[in-house]
Design a protein around this motif. Structure first.
Motif, PDB file in Angstrom:
ATOM      1  N   ALA A 267       0.830  -1.210   0.000  1.00 39.74           N
ATOM      2  CA  ALA A 267       0.000   0.000   0.000  1.00 39.74           C
ATOM      3  C   ALA A 267       0.863   1.258   0.000  1.00 39.74           C
ATOM      4  O   ALA A 267       0.518   2.270  -0.637  1.00 39.74           O
ATOM      5  CB  ALA A 267      -0.928  -0.012   1.219  1.00 39.74           C
ATOM      6  N   ALA A 268       1.992   1.223   0.705  1.00 43.65           N
ATOM      7  CA  ALA A 268       2.885   2.399   0.757  1.00 43.65           C
ATOM      8  C   ALA A 268       3.399   2.755  -0.628  1.00 43.65           C
ATOM      9  O   ALA A 268       3.402   3.922  -1.032  1.00 43.65           O
ATOM     10  CB  ALA A 268       4.052   2.115   1.704  1.00 43.65           C
ATOM     11  N   TRP A 269       3.832   1.747  -1.396  1.00 43.96           N
ATOM     12  CA  TRP A 269       4.338   2.031  -2.741  1.00 43.96           C
ATOM     13  C   TRP A 269       3.213   2.458  -3.679  1.00 43.96           C
ATOM     14  O   TRP A 269       3.442   3.247  -4.600  1.00 43.96           O
ATOM     15  CB  TRP A 269       5.075   0.814  -3.296  1.00 43.96           C
ATOM     16  N   CYS A 270       2.003   1.951  -3.442  1.00 41.02           N
ATOM     17  CA  CYS A 270       0.858   2.408  -4.244  1.00 41.02           C
ATOM     18  C   CYS A 270       0.583   3.893  -3.996  1.00 41.02           C
ATOM     19  O   CYS A 270       0.218   4.628  -4.926  1.00 41.02           O
ATOM     20  CB  CYS A 270      -0.383   1.575  -3.907  1.00 41.02           C
ATOM     21  N   LEU A 271       0.752   4.337  -2.762  1.00 40.59           N
ATOM     22  CA  LEU A 271       0.589   5.759  -2.462  1.00 40.59           C
ATOM     23  C   LEU A 271       1.580   6.601  -3.264  1.00 40.59           C
ATOM     24  O   LEU A 271       1.224   7.639  -3.832  1.00 40.59           O
ATOM     25  CB  LEU A 271       0.788   6.010  -0.968  1.00 40.59           C
ATOM     26  N   LEU A 272       2.841   6.154  -3.295  1.00 40.00           N
ATOM     27  CA  LEU A 272       3.840   6.907  -4.065  1.00 40.00           C
ATOM     28  C   LEU A 272       3.530   6.884  -5.555  1.00 40.00           C
ATOM     29  O   LEU A 272       3.767   7.867  -6.265  1.00 40.00           O
ATOM     30  CB  LEU A 272       5.239   6.341  -3.815  1.00 40.00           C
ATOM     31  N   ALA A 273       3.020   5.758  -6.042  1.00 41.63           N
ATOM     32  CA  ALA A 273       2.651   5.679  -7.457  1.00 41.63           C
ATOM     33  C   ALA A 273       1.549   6.686  -7.772  1.00 41.63           C
ATOM     34  O   ALA A 273       1.611   7.402  -8.787  1.00 41.63           O
ATOM     35  CB  ALA A 273       2.193   4.259  -7.800  1.00 41.63           C
ATOM     36  N   TRP A 274       0.546   6.764  -6.909  1.00 40.70           N
ATOM     37  CA  TRP A 274      -0.539   7.715  -7.108  1.00 40.70           C
ATOM     38  C   TRP A 274      -0.012   9.152  -7.062  1.00 40.70           C
ATOM     39  O   TRP A 274      -0.358   9.982  -7.913  1.00 40.70           O
ATOM     40  CB  TRP A 274      -1.611   7.500  -6.055  1.00 40.70           C
ATOM     41  N   ALA A 275       0.818   9.445  -6.076  1.00 42.35           N
ATOM     42  CA  ALA A 275       1.360  10.802  -5.942  1.00 42.35           C
ATOM     43  C   ALA A 275       2.204  11.180  -7.153  1.00 42.35           C
ATOM     44  O   ALA A 275       2.126  12.307  -7.659  1.00 42.35           O
ATOM     45  CB  ALA A 275       2.191  10.905  -4.669  1.00 42.35           C
ATOM     46  N   SER A 276       3.004  10.238  -7.654  1.00 46.44           N
ATOM     47  CA  SER A 276       3.861  10.518  -8.812  1.00 46.44           C
ATOM     48  C   SER A 276       3.052  10.704 -10.089  1.00 46.44           C
ATOM     49  O   SER A 276       3.425  11.501 -10.947  1.00 46.44           O
ATOM     50  CB  SER A 276       4.856   9.369  -9.010  1.00 46.44           C
ATOM     51  N   ALA A 277       1.958   9.969 -10.201  1.00 47.57           N
ATOM     52  CA  ALA A 277       1.147  10.043 -11.417  1.00 47.57           C
ATOM     53  C   ALA A 277       0.308  11.314 -11.476  1.00 47.57           C
ATOM     54  O   ALA A 277      -0.086  11.744 -12.565  1.00 47.57           O
ATOM     55  CB  ALA A 277       0.235   8.824 -11.508  1.00 47.57           C
ATOM     56  N   THR A 278       0.033  11.918 -10.330  1.00 48.27           N
ATOM     57  CA  THR A 278      -0.882  13.060 -10.297  1.00 48.27           C
ATOM     58  C   THR A 278      -0.187  14.396 -10.090  1.00 48.27           C
ATOM     59  O   THR A 278      -0.846  15.437 -10.116  1.00 48.27           O
ATOM     60  CB  THR A 278      -1.917  12.868  -9.169  1.00 48.27           C
ATOM     61  N   SER A 279       1.137  14.388  -9.875  1.00 48.40           N
ATOM     62  CA  SER A 279       1.842  15.649  -9.650  1.00 48.40           C
ATOM     63  C   SER A 279       3.290  15.522 -10.095  1.00 48.40           C
ATOM     64  O   SER A 279       3.959  14.524  -9.803  1.00 48.40           O
ATOM     65  CB  SER A 279       1.788  16.034  -8.168  1.00 48.40           C
ATOM     66  N   ALA A 280       3.773  16.560 -10.803  1.00 47.54           N
ATOM     67  CA  ALA A 280       5.172  16.555 -11.237  1.00 47.54           C
ATOM     68  C   ALA A 280       6.117  16.805 -10.069  1.00 47.54           C
ATOM     69  O   ALA A 280       7.232  16.275 -10.030  1.00 47.54           O
ATOM     70  CB  ALA A 280       5.390  17.615 -12.315  1.00 47.54           C
ATOM     71  N   LEU A 281       5.678  17.615  -9.100  1.00 51.63           N
ATOM     72  CA  LEU A 281       6.468  17.891  -7.902  1.00 51.63           C
ATOM     73  C   LEU A 281       5.612  17.503  -6.705  1.00 51.63           C
ATOM     74  O   LEU A 281       4.636  18.168  -6.367  1.00 51.63           O
ATOM     75  CB  LEU A 281       6.856  19.367  -7.828  1.00 51.63           C
ATOM     76  N   VAL A 282       5.971  16.406  -6.067  1.00 51.75           N
ATOM     77  CA  VAL A 282       5.104  15.747  -5.085  1.00 51.75           C
ATOM     78  C   VAL A 282       5.153  16.455  -3.740  1.00 51.75           C
ATOM     79  O   VAL A 282       6.222  16.870  -3.271  1.00 51.75           O
ATOM     80  CB  VAL A 282       5.521  14.272  -4.933  1.00 51.75           C
ATOM     81  N   ASN A 283       3.990  16.580  -3.122  1.00 53.15           N
ATOM     82  CA  ASN A 283       3.894  17.115  -1.765  1.00 53.15           C
ATOM     83  C   ASN A 283       4.608  16.168  -0.797  1.00 53.15           C
ATOM     84  O   ASN A 283       4.374  14.952  -0.827  1.00 53.15           O
ATOM     85  CB  ASN A 283       2.416  17.251  -1.382  1.00 53.15           C
ATOM     86  N   PRO A 284       5.461  16.679   0.080  1.00 54.88           N
ATOM     87  CA  PRO A 284       6.204  15.789   0.985  1.00 54.88           C
ATOM     88  C   PRO A 284       5.324  15.003   1.946  1.00 54.88           C
ATOM     89  O   PRO A 284       5.780  14.005   2.523  1.00 54.88           O
ATOM     90  CB  PRO A 284       7.139  16.749   1.742  1.00 54.88           C
TER      91      PRO A 284
END
Length: 452
Positions: free
Chosen positions: A333-350
């Motif tokens: 689930a943790a890596w899925c969160l990063l996948a979602w964040a990377s797919a929806t934003s070029a510069l990810v919120n920390p």
């Protein structure tokens, strides 16, 4: 763990020895994690752009490594170096433990290890000595880590379960304190004064650990020599069955560890390029993010123990394999969160990194201590130490897999790479379910051990 009311943590005179060992280990963990979390960025930003000729032996090492792995880009080479270094750090303690047990004694082995590590960190101050420094650190870690944990147990008689558990709890506090503070302090030093300042700080703290250990020998346990056994009893049917179960549990653990330890490799590279690190006009050091999971491991431990205790009161406490399954699901689930964040934003919120670290750090509480508990519970007594060593050898294998997986980072979009991480982790879940169905009753009573 429960303790009689009014009994202090240092009430036993032997706890002074535990305190010295815990502080020494804290210094070792500070230096190890402080340096490790800088390593991949140092290679990418300082060493490789300036030409490999500035590092003695690096060109030849890259050529040799390329014969094994195929052609390597700078990023892939940096990832391989970090993974290979980290894996060997978990391999050499087997040899260091044998040297301490049968040749030079645990005290001398820890001193030798700490001296090698301090010298290695000192050599990191010179770019030319980079490879030699890593070699010294690998050898030093083998001598130190292969013997210092054993010394904690050597302070107590075999039957003194409660004092021994209290001692390992204090020792574990030292591990976590070093793992948390090392990246923070060394990362800040590297950002303000340069890479070598960060490495130098790691060396200073390791040297302090060496001096402390050498100066406090009177409170440490005497060496215990363990001669090679001359007889070999045959395994019973139940023991062979338990060994087969343990082998499958350790294989299942590889699905977890082979992605979890990407935290020290491509995760740091991704943060450096794709996460918004500005805060109030200041830039957060990249490697600070790598200690978030450790903080959640510390903060999450009492929460996990409380939840498990509540489940036990209701008669619904998960067994050892159930906890490992939960850890695999949280990791995925943790890596899925990063996948979602990377797919929806070029510069990810920390904050996405914080959420990912919360899942990973808490999952670690369920996976690794439970694995060690299974080894301690199911292994034949005469093979317990050996199988504990085998459990740590799985981390050697895992780090090598981490380096191999890192090759795909440049060939994918970040969200695809994190989904790959999730898929690898979750592939271990069916195996864990099958094991739980087949042999779950054997491990129903296995709990989280406190002597990790």
């Amino acid at each position: 763990m429960t303790r009689a009311s009014g009994v202090g943590l240092l009430s036993d005179p032997r706890d002074r020895g535990v305190l010295v060992l815990a502080l020494t280990e804290a210094c070792e963990r500070f230096s190890f994690y402080g340096m490790q979390t800088l390593l991949v960025l140092y290679l990418l930003h300082a060493v490789l752009p300036g030409g490999m000729g500035q590092v003695v032996g690096l060109t030849g090492f890259r050529v040799t490594l390329s014969h094994v792995t195929g052609p390597l880009t700078d990023l892939a080479f940096a990832a391989e170096v970090v993974a290979l270094y980290s894996s060997l750090v978990y391999f050499t303690p087997i040899l260091g433990g044998l040297a301490g047990d049968r040749l030079i004694g645990q005290r001398r082995a820890v001193l030798v290890g700490a001296a090698f590590m301090a010298a290695g960190h000192g050599l990191m101050a010179s770019t030319a000595g980079f490879l030699g420094a890593l070699g010294l650190l690998i050898v030093g870690s083998g001598f130190l880590k292969g013997n210092i944990s054993a010394q904690v147990g050597n302070l107590y008689q075999e039957a003194e379960a409660d004092p021994r558990a209290r001692a390992f709890t204090l020792f574990n506090i030292g591990i976590n304190a070093g793992a948390l503070s090392g990246p923070l302090a060394c990362g800040a030093a590297a950002q303000v004064w340069g890479w070598h300042a960060g490495f130098g700080l790691a060396g200073i703290v390791m040297t302090l650990g060496l001096v402390l250990y050498a100066a406090c020998g009177r409170v440490l346990p005497p060496d215990i020599r363990r001669p090679r056994a001359r007889t070999h009893a045959h395994l019973t049917g139940d023991e062979r069955r338990n060994l087969g179960l343990l082998a499958m549990v350790l294989v299942t653990g590889l699905f977890y560890s082979a992605t979890f330890y990407q935290l020290s490799d491509m995760y740091i590279v991704w943060i450096d390029h794709h996460v918004r690190r500005s805060l109030g006009g200041h830039v957060i050091p990249t490697n600070w993010f790598s200690c978030l999971d450790s903080s959640f491991t510390v903060l999450g431990s009492p929460v996990v123990l409380a939840v498990l205790a509540a489940c036990a009161r209701r008669g619904r406490e998960p067994g050892g394999l159930g906890r490992i399954l939960a850890a695999l699901l949280m990791n995925g689930a943790a890596w899925c969160l990063l996948a979602w964040a990377s797919a929806t934003s070029a510069l990810v919120n920390p904050l996405w990194c914080v959420a990912c670290s919360a899942l990973l750090g808490t999952s670690f509480v369920l996976q690794w201590p439970t694995t060690l508990a299974l080894v301690s519970t199911l292994a034949p007594v005469r093979l317990r130490s050996t199988l504990m060593g085998v459990a740590f050898l799985t981390l050697f294998v895992a780090y090598n897999i981490v380096g191999w997986i890192a090759h795909f980072y440049e060939q994918m979009a970040p969200w695809q790479f994190w989904l790959l991480q999730a898929a690898i982790t979750l592939a271990g879940a069916p195996l864990c379910l099958v094991l739980d169905r087949v042999a779950g009753r054997s491990v129903r009573g296995v709990g989280l051990v406190e002597r990790v």
